[in-house]
Structure formats: C-alpha cells, structure tokens
Design a protein around this motif. Structure first.
Motif, short mmCIF file in Angstrom:
data_model
loop_
_atom_site.label_atom_id
_atom_site.label_comp_id
_atom_site.label_asym_id
_atom_site.label_seq_id
_atom_site.Cartn_x
_atom_site.Cartn_y
_atom_site.Cartn_z
N MET A 1 0.83 -1.13 0.06
CA MET A 1 -0.16 -0.01 0.03
C MET A 1 0.93 1.19 0.00
N SER A 58 -2.66 1.25 -4.41
CA SER A 58 -1.66 0.10 -4.45
C SER A 58 -0.29 0.32 -5.03
N SER A 59 0.73 -0.56 -4.62
CA SER A 59 1.89 -0.48 -5.05
C SER A 59 1.74 -0.46 -6.69
N GLU A 60 0.67 -1.39 -7.25
CA GLU A 60 0.66 -1.63 -8.56
C GLU A 60 0.28 -0.29 -9.28
N ARG A 94 -6.14 -4.83 1.87
CA ARG A 94 -6.77 -5.80 0.49
C ARG A 94 -7.89 -4.92 -0.02
N ARG A 97 -6.09 -2.68 -2.60
CA ARG A 97 -5.80 -3.32 -3.84
C ARG A 97 -7.00 -3.69 -4.86
N ASP A 98 -8.12 -3.93 -4.02
CA ASP A 98 -9.35 -4.24 -4.76
C ASP A 98 -10.03 -3.10 -5.52
N ARG A 101 -7.71 -2.08 -8.78
CA ARG A 101 -7.38 -3.03 -9.74
C ARG A 101 -7.89 -2.39 -11.01
#
Length: 103
Positions: A1, A58-60, A94, A97-98, A101
């Motif tokens: 995160m 998120s890190s992504e 979570r 992240r969710d 996405r």
C-alpha cells in the motif's frame, strides 16, 4: 500500500480526488482544506494557503497515479510525496488493492 500526499490550490482538491477515484488510481482520500505552506520558489520565500490530499493506492497503481497527478496539477513543480505503508490491517490493504485494480 502507498499513501500519496500532495498539496494544491484548495479550489482544485475535490475535483482532483474525484477524478483519481473515478479512474481507480486511488481507493480513497482525505482532503485537509487549509494548510499554510511556506517554500522557496524562484529565489523567494512564498506563502500560500493550499489544501492537502492524502490518498491510498496500491503499489501496482502508484506510478500511474503520480503521473496522472503531475499531469493534472496546476503547479510546474508539484509537491507529490509517496509513502510506503509497511504495517496495517490486512483487510484494509486488501480493500485498497481491490478498489484500484484495473477492470
């Protein structure tokens, strides 16, 4: 995160946050409506009243979020700081992240 911190004119804060939310680049954010900023710019000390945004991503998605922030930001050299969260509740991480996405 990741926690993304940015300051900007107060009149731009709500629109910036909503746009990043709609684009799923951040999962959520908080606006602190007034911060008193002092900084060097072009050889002078500048005094500004700004807003501060704290946003979770998120890190992504952090690189894309920062790129978008910088493209939208009205300043030539915006204050954008990314902090890595090492600890926190797993369900909260979570959720971030969710919600960030890509669909």
């Amino acid at each position: 995160m990741r926690l993304v911190f940015v300051t900007l004119p107060a009149s731009d804060a709500e629109a910036m946050l909503l746009l990043l939310l709609r684009e799923r680049l951040v999962a959520g954010g908080s606006i602190i409506p007034t911060v008193h900023s002092r900084y060097w710019w072009n050889g002078e000390i500048v005094a500004e009243q700004e807003a501060a945004l704290f946003m979770e991503t998120s890190s992504e998605r952090v690189e894309e979020a920062v790129t978008r922030l910088k493209a939208l930001h009205p300043y030539a050299c915006p204050r954008v700081v990314v902090l890595r969260a090492h600890e926190g509740p797993a369900d909260y991480f979570r959720w971030i992240r969710d919600e960030t996405r890509e669909f």
